[in-house]
Design a protein around this motif. Structure first.
Motif, PDB file in Angstrom:
ATOM      1  N   THR A 185       7.141   5.649  -0.022  1.00 61.44           N
ATOM      2  CA  THR A 185       6.736   4.070  -1.253  1.00 61.44           C
ATOM      3  C   THR A 185       7.627   3.582  -0.676  1.00 61.44           C
ATOM      4  OG1 THR A 185       5.925   5.482  -2.939  1.00 61.44           O
ATOM      5  CG2 THR A 185       6.889   3.714  -3.599  1.00 61.44           C
ATOM      6  N   PRO A 186       7.201   2.048   0.099  1.00 60.11           N
ATOM      7  CA  PRO A 186       8.061   0.969   0.678  1.00 60.11           C
ATOM      8  C   PRO A 186       8.457   0.491  -0.936  1.00 60.11           C
ATOM      9  CG  PRO A 186       6.071  -0.184   1.023  1.00 60.11           C
ATOM     10  CD  PRO A 186       5.791   1.488   0.033  1.00 60.11           C
ATOM     11  N   SER A 187       9.969   0.090  -0.557  1.00 60.32           N
ATOM     12  CA  SER A 187      10.646  -1.124  -1.506  1.00 60.32           C
ATOM     13  C   SER A 187      10.878  -2.707  -1.429  1.00 60.32           C
ATOM     14  CB  SER A 187      11.903  -0.519  -1.584  1.00 60.32           C
ATOM     15  OG  SER A 187      12.121   0.541  -2.710  1.00 60.32           O
ATOM     16  N   LEU A 188      10.478  -3.697  -2.031  1.00 62.56           N
ATOM     17  CA  LEU A 188      10.865  -4.749  -1.560  1.00 62.56           C
ATOM     18  C   LEU A 188      12.458  -5.583  -2.842  1.00 62.56           C
ATOM     19  CD1 LEU A 188       9.862  -7.636  -0.240  1.00 62.56           C
ATOM     20  CD2 LEU A 188       8.820  -7.995  -2.062  1.00 62.56           C
ATOM     21  N   ARG A 367       4.164  -8.155   0.366  1.00 58.34           N
ATOM     22  CA  ARG A 367       3.568  -7.523  -0.173  1.00 58.34           C
ATOM     23  C   ARG A 367       1.820  -7.082   0.189  1.00 58.34           C
ATOM     24  NH1 ARG A 367       5.819 -10.311  -5.003  1.00 58.34           N
ATOM     25  NH2 ARG A 367       7.218  -9.234  -5.846  1.00 58.34           N
ATOM     26  N   THR A 368       1.455  -7.295   0.603  1.00 56.34           N
ATOM     27  CA  THR A 368      -0.500  -6.564   1.500  1.00 56.34           C
ATOM     28  C   THR A 368      -0.199  -6.274   2.529  1.00 56.34           C
ATOM     29  OG1 THR A 368      -1.285  -9.395   0.626  1.00 56.34           O
ATOM     30  CG2 THR A 368      -2.468  -8.063   1.776  1.00 56.34           C
ATOM     31  N   ASP A 377       1.241  -0.054  -2.996  1.00 55.24           N
ATOM     32  CA  ASP A 377       2.143  -1.006  -2.926  1.00 55.24           C
ATOM     33  C   ASP A 377       3.387  -0.904  -3.099  1.00 55.24           C
ATOM     34  OD1 ASP A 377      -0.876  -2.474  -3.757  1.00 55.24           O
ATOM     35  OD2 ASP A 377      -0.813  -1.887  -6.075  1.00 55.24           O
ATOM     36  N   PRO A 378       4.340  -1.676  -3.169  1.00 55.40           N
ATOM     37  CA  PRO A 378       5.483  -1.594  -2.357  1.00 55.40           C
ATOM     38  C   PRO A 378       6.289  -1.770  -4.108  1.00 55.40           C
ATOM     39  CG  PRO A 378       5.092  -3.801  -2.234  1.00 55.40           C
ATOM     40  CD  PRO A 378       3.742  -2.818  -2.101  1.00 55.40           C
ATOM     41  N   ILE A 379       7.049  -1.752  -4.719  1.00 59.56           N
ATOM     42  CA  ILE A 379       7.675  -1.358  -5.934  1.00 59.56           C
ATOM     43  C   ILE A 379       8.933  -2.682  -5.288  1.00 59.56           C
ATOM     44  CG2 ILE A 379       9.551   0.016  -7.311  1.00 59.56           C
ATOM     45  CD1 ILE A 379       8.012   2.149  -6.444  1.00 59.56           C
ATOM     46  N   SER A 432       4.489  -3.058   8.913  1.00 57.37           N
ATOM     47  CA  SER A 432       4.780  -3.977   7.959  1.00 57.37           C
ATOM     48  C   SER A 432       5.299  -5.180   8.639  1.00 57.37           C
ATOM     49  CB  SER A 432       5.412  -3.880   6.502  1.00 57.37           C
ATOM     50  OG  SER A 432       5.120  -2.477   6.349  1.00 57.37           O
ATOM     51  N   GLU A 433       6.312  -5.436   9.301  1.00 54.36           N
ATOM     52  CA  GLU A 433       6.448  -6.057   9.620  1.00 54.36           C
ATOM     53  C   GLU A 433       5.884  -7.306  10.172  1.00 54.36           C
ATOM     54  OE1 GLU A 433      10.477  -7.448  12.302  1.00 54.36           O
ATOM     55  OE2 GLU A 433      10.710  -6.919   9.943  1.00 54.36           O
TER      56      GLU A 433
END
Length: 445
Positions: A185-188, A367-368, A377-379, A432-433
């Motif tokens: 799970t990714p984070s922002l 986020r997309t 979805d990121p947290i 993602s990047e």
């Protein structure tokens, strides 16, 4: 999208090899004997960026460690994105405590171990993978900024930003130096605590005294220091310094068993503080004693110690002023001296906290991109640690949108022994990047 994902996968083997070469360089700026290695690391980063198609590459320094700035111009009408990472690393500590040599990258169970594998040479690798995936057809302008003294508090960053503002100006800034909620799970990162520290010295005598002759009448400095430090918290472990800012964090579940698993708290040891875990980690101040200077046990004698020192580190909640918090801490230490002991407080480093209003088209695109690369979805998370230079970037480029991402996860153990990088996270972060750069190039303008 699928073509871009495949392109990232195709470049990852070469990116990993380059990451391993960087990890072998002992780029510890905090160690004067290894500063030549930091210069060698900057040279290696410059060569990698040249191979990635950058022609405008400069190694710069404003009295501190070497930083690398590389630029590829934007296509007509496209935004410019600044990609940040740092090539310096923390000291490794006692190498015998590592399961494998700290500067020899070693894979075990899908993780790459070694100092800097994650913090933050993986940030460099992430940027390289995204850039290589596009080849000569970057959809946006890209400026890569790789700093060389982040682990020493970025003391010359302000000077670098001022001296090279035109080179570093960008519409979007991506800072790859944070962590993720988990390996799946990714984070922002949307908030970070600030930092303020000091050294407090307590003195009770002008020379040592025989503890049998004078113990029970004359206070020793170390006992006075211990009592003074104990006054920094109440019995529940909440910070007891008056005048510190507290906020409220996002309502994210952080189970107690996760805390024990991720931290290694010993059986029987309880958490400290009150309120939710995320409030205590992200939105409240914290104070830690991180070092004490006194007589070591091996050299101890039956003597009342005349003076002793401690280094006190404070984390400042977003919304607080780090310098004002340091002043409050100083007042507390000066006013709580037991038995009339003399207290001298010497101010140390200060870094401001930062909170990001993560809304709008750029953050929607991020986020997309996370969702496409990770499948979830990121947290939006806070970070209990400090990255003071983010506030400096925000001050230098107030119109830029700042995205704080990263390649770390709860098992990374950054700054500790056996630092490691989950190789699956590296792939997803790089994907993602790349997807983010593509989306930013397609935004309406």
């Amino acid at each position: 999208m699928s073509d871009l994902v495949d392109q990232v996968k195709s470049v990852l083997p070469s990116v990993r090899a380059d990451l391993e070469d960087l990890v072998r360089i002992e780029s510890v700026w905090a160690d004067p004997d290894r500063r030549a290695e930091v210069h060698r690391s900057a040279e290696a980063v410059s060569k990698l960026l040249a191979q990635a198609g950058f022609h405008d590459i400069r190694t710069v320094s404003e009295g501190g460690a070497p930083a690398v700035i590389a630029r590829r111009p934007a296509p007509a009408g496209a935004p410019t994105v600044l990609l940040y990472a740092h090539h310096d690393v923390q000291p490794e500590g006692d190498p015998s405590q590592w399961a494998s040599p700290p500067f020899t990258p070693t894979e075990r169970d899908g993780r790459l171990y070694g100092r800097g594998t994650a913090d933050d040479k993986a940030g460099i690798a992430t940027h390289l993978a995204a850039i290589r995936a596009f080849g000569d057809d970057l959809p946006v302008g890209v400026t890569v900024f790789v700093e060389g003294e982040e682990e020493s508090g970025s003391p010359t960053l302000s000077a670098l930003l001022a001296a090279h503002r035109d080179l570093l100006a960008a519409d979007v800034i991506v800072i790859a130096d944070s962590d993720n909620w988990s390996t799946t799970t990714p984070s922002l990162t949307v908030s970070l605590r600030g930092l303020a520290d000091c050294v407090v010295e307590v003195a009770t005598l002008d020379h040592g005294l025989h503890s049998g002759m004078w113990g029970g009448v004359v206070p020793d400095a170390l006992s006075a220091l211990v009592r003074l430090l104990a006054s920094l918290h109440d019995d529940d472990g909440n910070v007891a310094v008056v005048g510190l800012h507290q906020g409220t964090a996002a309502d994210v579940d952080y189970p107690a068993d996760h805390i024990r698993k991720e931290t290694g708290i010993l059986d029987g040891v309880t958490e400290i503080g009150s309120g939710s875990v995320t409030d205590r980690l992200w939105a409240k101040p914290a104070i830690t004693v991180i070092g004490i200077d006194t007589t070591p046990i091996a050299k101890a004698s039956n003597t009342l110690i005349p003076s002793a020192r401690a280094k006190v580190s404070m984390r400042v909640a977003p919304g607080g002023d780090a310098r004002a918090h340091l002043a409050a801490l100083t007042r507390h230490l000066e006013e709580h001296a037991p038995w009339g002991a003399r207290v001298t407080v010497t101010a140390g480093d200060v870094g401001e906290p930062y909170a990001i209003a993560a809304n709008g088209p750029v953050y929607d695109a991020a986020r997309t991109a996370f969702r496409q690369a990770w499948g979830v979805d990121p947290i939006d998370t806070g970070v209990g640690g400090s990255i003071p230079f983010i506030a400096e970037f925000a001050n230098a480029f107030p119109d830029a949108k700042i995205l704080v991402t990263g390649v770390e996860d709860p098992a990374t153990q950054a700054h500790s022994v056996d630092e490691s990088l989950d190789l699956g996270v590296l792939e997803r972060a790089a994907t993602s990047e790349a997807l983010l750069l593509a989306a930013l190039g397609a935004l309406d303008r």
